[in-house]
Scaffold this active site. Structure first.
Site, short mmCIF file in Angstrom:
data_model
loop_
_atom_site.label_atom_id
_atom_site.label_comp_id
_atom_site.label_asym_id
_atom_site.label_seq_id
_atom_site.Cartn_x
_atom_site.Cartn_y
_atom_site.Cartn_z
N SER A 1 36.07 70.94 22.41
CA SER A 1 35.41 69.64 22.31
C SER A 1 34.31 69.55 23.36
O SER A 1 34.43 70.16 24.43
CB SER A 1 36.43 68.52 22.54
OG SER A 1 35.79 67.27 22.73
N TYR B 1 42.83 65.05 28.30
CA TYR B 1 42.34 65.80 27.14
C TYR B 1 41.14 66.66 27.52
O TYR B 1 41.07 67.86 27.17
CB TYR B 1 41.96 64.81 26.04
CG TYR B 1 41.24 65.40 24.85
CD1 TYR B 1 41.94 66.08 23.87
CD2 TYR B 1 39.86 65.24 24.70
CE1 TYR B 1 41.29 66.60 22.76
CE2 TYR B 1 39.20 65.75 23.60
CZ TYR B 1 39.92 66.43 22.62
OH TYR B 1 39.27 66.96 21.53
#
Length: 264
Positions: A142, A156
């Protein structure tokens, strides 16, 4: 005409595994690889909603080491190994609010889902690739791994940054053994998890979902292309990287974020 047809089926004879491949980006990737001629296996904790899926489904919770071992055994017995592994499983499961809002359990859960699941599966399936001296491993990361938003996704983002580093190290180790390892880092993509994330921001800030999305875009500096990615656009990049056209590519992290990240 024949050459053009072959170009679109350049993964014929290949077997691919896509984790988290029953919905969202994972399903789009599985569909695209199948369109290119690959035999596609998908795994997730729950069966796909579409009962008529052409993909071979195997249920597994990749956060459980024993289930990873069993999945690899099933694949090796039924399919003789794989040629393409797309480590797509992952997601944001922890609360926002910065370091003080995150417990040890939050950190451990995010690392299990976004880092260790991929490491375990790679370790289980790479021996067969090494035997055949060929293969492609693609880790779905990501842009958060390079542009963390502490107020929304600290754990995350840290887990994805670790995945990026692991992927590069693995690529360097395997480059001379016929196996390519690559990373794909999507930005904002139109998926149910992204919609849920935006709704959570809206609920915590008192904004509408549209206002929350615009707020998020301002925090990351905006998206020059002015929209989120579609899952099939991410899938097209993954297909290219898995294809023979990308035979000299390994060890790189490919951003697909509409130009959002300030620097590459």
């Amino acid at each position: 005409m024949q050459n053009k047809q072959n170009e679109h089926k350049d993964l014929t004879g290949k077997t691919a595994l896509v984790t988290g491949g029953t919905k969202g980006i994972g399903k789009a990737i599985a569909d695209r690889l199948q369109q290119a001629g690959a035999k596609v296996i998908v795994t997730a904790r729950n069966p796909p909603e579409e009962s008529n899926s052409d993909h071979h489904f195997i249920a597994a919770d990749l956060m459980q080491a024993g289930q990873v071992t069993k999945l690899a055994q099933d694949i090796n017995e039924k399919f003789g190994g794989i040629d393409i592994l797309v480590d797509n499983i992952g997601g944001l499961t922890t609360p926002g609010g910065g370091f003080s809002a995150l417990t040890d359990q939050h950190w451990e859960s995010e690392l299990q889902l976004n880092l260790l699941a991929a490491i375990r599966l790679d370790r289980a399936l790479l021996p067969k690739m090494l035997e055949q001296k060929s293969g492609v491993v693609i880790h779905m990361s990501s842009v958060s791994g390079m542009l963390p938003l502490w107020q929304h996704n600290m754990a995350y983002a840290v887990a994805k940054a670790a995945l990026n580093s692991y992927s590069k190290a693995l690529a360097n180790e395997l480059a001379g053994k016929g196996i390519r390892v690559l990373t794909v880092s999507p930005g904002a993509t139109k998926t149910p998890p992204m919609e849920k994330f935006i709704q959570q921001i809206a609920s915590s800030t008192g904004l509408t979902p549209d206002e929350a999305f615009q707020h998020l875009m301002r925090e990351i500096g905006g998206i020059p292309m002015g929209r989120m990615a579609e899952p099939n656009e991410v899938a097209s990049l993954v297909y290219f990287l898995a294809s023979p056209a990308a035979a000299y590519l390994t060890g790189a992290n490919y951003l697909i974020d509409g130009g959002a990240l300030p620097v590459a």
